[in-house]
Write a protein that holds these residues in place. Sequence first.
Motif, PDB file in Angstrom:
ATOM      1  N   THR A 102       0.811  -1.216   0.000  1.00 24.50           N
ATOM      2  CA  THR A 102       0.000   0.000   0.000  1.00 24.50           C
ATOM      3  C   THR A 102       0.848   1.272   0.000  1.00 24.50           C
ATOM      4  O   THR A 102       0.307   2.370  -0.087  1.00 24.50           O
ATOM      5  N   SER A 103       2.177   1.119   0.114  1.00 25.21           N
ATOM      6  CA  SER A 103       3.097   2.253   0.007  1.00 25.21           C
ATOM      7  C   SER A 103       4.352   1.789  -0.720  1.00 25.21           C
ATOM      8  O   SER A 103       4.783   0.646  -0.547  1.00 25.21           O
ATOM      9  N   ALA A 104       4.929   2.687  -1.520  1.00 22.05           N
ATOM     10  CA  ALA A 104       6.135   2.325  -2.268  1.00 22.05           C
ATOM     11  C   ALA A 104       7.060   3.525  -2.381  1.00 22.05           C
ATOM     12  O   ALA A 104       6.613   4.658  -2.591  1.00 22.05           O
ATOM     13  N   ARG A 105       8.359   3.242  -2.240  1.00 19.15           N
ATOM     14  CA  ARG A 105       9.386   4.269  -2.457  1.00 19.15           C
ATOM     15  C   ARG A 105      10.113   3.934  -3.746  1.00 19.15           C
ATOM     16  O   ARG A 105      10.855   2.960  -3.831  1.00 19.15           O
ATOM     17  N   ASN A 106       9.897   4.760  -4.766  1.00 24.09           N
ATOM     18  CA  ASN A 106      10.593   4.593  -6.039  1.00 24.09           C
ATOM     19  C   ASN A 106      12.009   5.128  -5.898  1.00 24.09           C
ATOM     20  O   ASN A 106      12.220   6.191  -5.317  1.00 24.09           O
ATOM     21  N   ILE A 135      -5.311   7.494 -10.348  1.00 21.27           N
ATOM     22  CA  ILE A 135      -5.224   6.095 -10.751  1.00 21.27           C
ATOM     23  C   ILE A 135      -5.124   5.254  -9.486  1.00 21.27           C
ATOM     24  O   ILE A 135      -4.721   5.746  -8.433  1.00 21.27           O
ATOM     25  N   LEU A 136      -5.511   4.003  -9.595  1.00 25.14           N
ATOM     26  CA  LEU A 136      -5.383   3.098  -8.458  1.00 25.14           C
ATOM     27  C   LEU A 136      -3.900   2.965  -8.131  1.00 25.14           C
ATOM     28  O   LEU A 136      -3.106   2.554  -8.970  1.00 25.14           O
ATOM     29  N   SER A 137      -3.533   3.341  -6.916  1.00 18.15           N
ATOM     30  CA  SER A 137      -2.109   3.407  -6.614  1.00 18.15           C
ATOM     31  C   SER A 137      -1.857   3.279  -5.123  1.00 18.15           C
ATOM     32  O   SER A 137      -2.724   3.577  -4.299  1.00 18.15           O
ATOM     33  N   PRO A 138      -0.648   2.857  -4.773  1.00 17.13           N
ATOM     34  CA  PRO A 138      -0.230   2.919  -3.380  1.00 17.13           C
ATOM     35  C   PRO A 138       0.163   4.353  -3.040  1.00 17.13           C
ATOM     36  O   PRO A 138       0.248   5.211  -3.921  1.00 17.13           O
ATOM     37  N   HIS A 139       0.396   4.633  -1.775  1.00 13.21           N
ATOM     38  CA  HIS A 139       1.029   5.896  -1.390  1.00 13.21           C
ATOM     39  C   HIS A 139       2.429   5.875  -1.992  1.00 13.21           C
ATOM     40  O   HIS A 139       3.121   4.862  -1.930  1.00 13.21           O
ATOM     41  N   ILE A 183      -7.019  -0.413   0.506  1.00 16.86           N
ATOM     42  CA  ILE A 183      -6.071   0.596   0.048  1.00 16.86           C
ATOM     43  C   ILE A 183      -6.761   1.952   0.034  1.00 16.86           C
ATOM     44  O   ILE A 183      -7.776   2.141  -0.656  1.00 16.86           O
ATOM     45  N   LYS A 184      -6.275   2.863   0.862  1.00 15.87           N
ATOM     46  CA  LYS A 184      -6.856   4.201   0.998  1.00 15.87           C
ATOM     47  C   LYS A 184      -8.343   4.108   1.314  1.00 15.87           C
ATOM     48  O   LYS A 184      -9.165   4.888   0.800  1.00 15.87           O
ATOM     49  N   GLY A 185      -8.697   3.129   2.151  1.00 17.03           N
ATOM     50  CA  GLY A 185     -10.075   2.967   2.600  1.00 17.03           C
ATOM     51  C   GLY A 185     -10.957   2.143   1.693  1.00 17.03           C
ATOM     52  O   GLY A 185     -12.106   1.855   2.041  1.00 17.03           O
ATOM     53  N   GLU A 186     -10.456   1.744   0.534  1.00 13.78           N
ATOM     54  CA  GLU A 186     -11.270   0.957  -0.410  1.00 13.78           C
ATOM     55  C   GLU A 186     -10.959  -0.528  -0.261  1.00 13.78           C
ATOM     56  O   GLU A 186      -9.792  -0.940  -0.277  1.00 13.78           O
ATOM     57  N   TRP A 187     -11.998  -1.352  -0.138  1.00 11.48           N
ATOM     58  CA  TRP A 187     -11.846  -2.799   0.033  1.00 11.48           C
ATOM     59  C   TRP A 187     -11.797  -3.493  -1.320  1.00 11.48           C
ATOM     60  O   TRP A 187     -12.715  -3.380  -2.137  1.00 11.48           O
TER      61      TRP A 187
END
Length: 437
Positions: A107-111, A132-136, A415-419
């Motif tokens: 749910t989170s990513a560091r590029n 877009i559907l994405s992680p933090h 993810i961000k409150g969405e199931w």
Amino acid sequence: MKTLKKYLLPCMLFLCYTIIAQTKIMSFENVNVIPMNIDTLITNQRVIIADGKILKIESATKIATNHVDVTIEASGKYLIPGLVETHYHLQNDIENEFKLLIANGITSARNMAEYNGQDQIKIRELAQSNAILSPHYYTTGPYLKRHDFSHVDSVDVIVNYHKKRGYDYLKIADNLPKDIYLKLLETAHNENVEIVGHGQRELPLEFSLRIKSIAHIEEFMNIFSKEERSSISYLNEAAKEIKTSGVYVSPTLGIFEMISKYADKEKSELLNNDKNNKYLPKHYSDYWMSEKINYRKNSWFTDEESLIRLEKELEWQKEFTLLLHKQGVPLMAGSDTYGLFLPGFSLHRELELIRSSGLSNYETLKTATVVPARYLNTISQSGTVSEGKLADLVLLDKNPLENIKNTKTIVGVVIKGEWLDREKLNNLLLEVENSNQ
């Protein structure tokens, strides 16, 4: 990478959908909670989520005091915080790779690099706006090597560019001349720009410990001399020094393991036949399954003695990972996604390798939850399953405190409150597969 323009209309529709979805109050009933602030399992709980946050955690034996719109029966399941990938590299289509991350509970990513042709700031904006559907999402700037610093005065230009663009970090990936490295540290400090990346292999250890985080345990293997690597007393003292510095370390054991898999003929066949390769674009997977890659044509990797060396080096890295852990050095799971080490799936292998280094299942899970949350300065909002925190969660079928491989038994992701239940996650994977045909 697809053009960003095509996202505008779908983004607005997705954003509207997400807002509507998050207005509903949902609860996980009879779930086993692994809060991660301590090493424990809290059984038979009710976790209520509203407005994208964890509203309440209470015993499921009590009558619910809050109105609930959607009930998710989770008897026998395990709820953990969303996972964090601290060493991600965008290789292909960003929308597809985000789907792979989320389908794997990330749910989170560091590029860790902005390659030519990429606009990581724009991608971060899309992620932050839920376009877009994405992680933090967090990102460094361009992948900086020695040749990027033509002289000392070029340091000011590079740091100012990073500050103006607004990258989260400045990434160095090479050995720099001492004067340039010191100037970079000073200028970045004055401009409040955090430096991350590779160690300085041609300078004493202390110089490498002046940055925010070190990207590979392999860096220490190359900073130390052969004699130092084989001296337990030296390594213990070095681990204490690393702890004192406060630097964060990502072992990235999995990507090093991949080298021997590419180089070994039998292992490479298994690698080429991995079912998850279908989630890669064909032109990309064809190249990485070919004999063209350096790891398959260079005797430094492929010779029998080389394979033995690589195996020993991986064992050394695992042993030093444990040594750092015992000294209290904060470790973060990151898998350095490229080649056939696919985004999302790779993080679970990284956790398995960290566990095999000697950490407990709980301590291993911390490297992908609590520790990176502290590193990213989001511990007040993420990293644990706690009331008031963001609803970034993973529901598992099996207990990861019993076996770290159970992080792969994903029933669903918040993810961000969405199931997103298993069917929705499967659909995400199918969309990626179909787009690559």
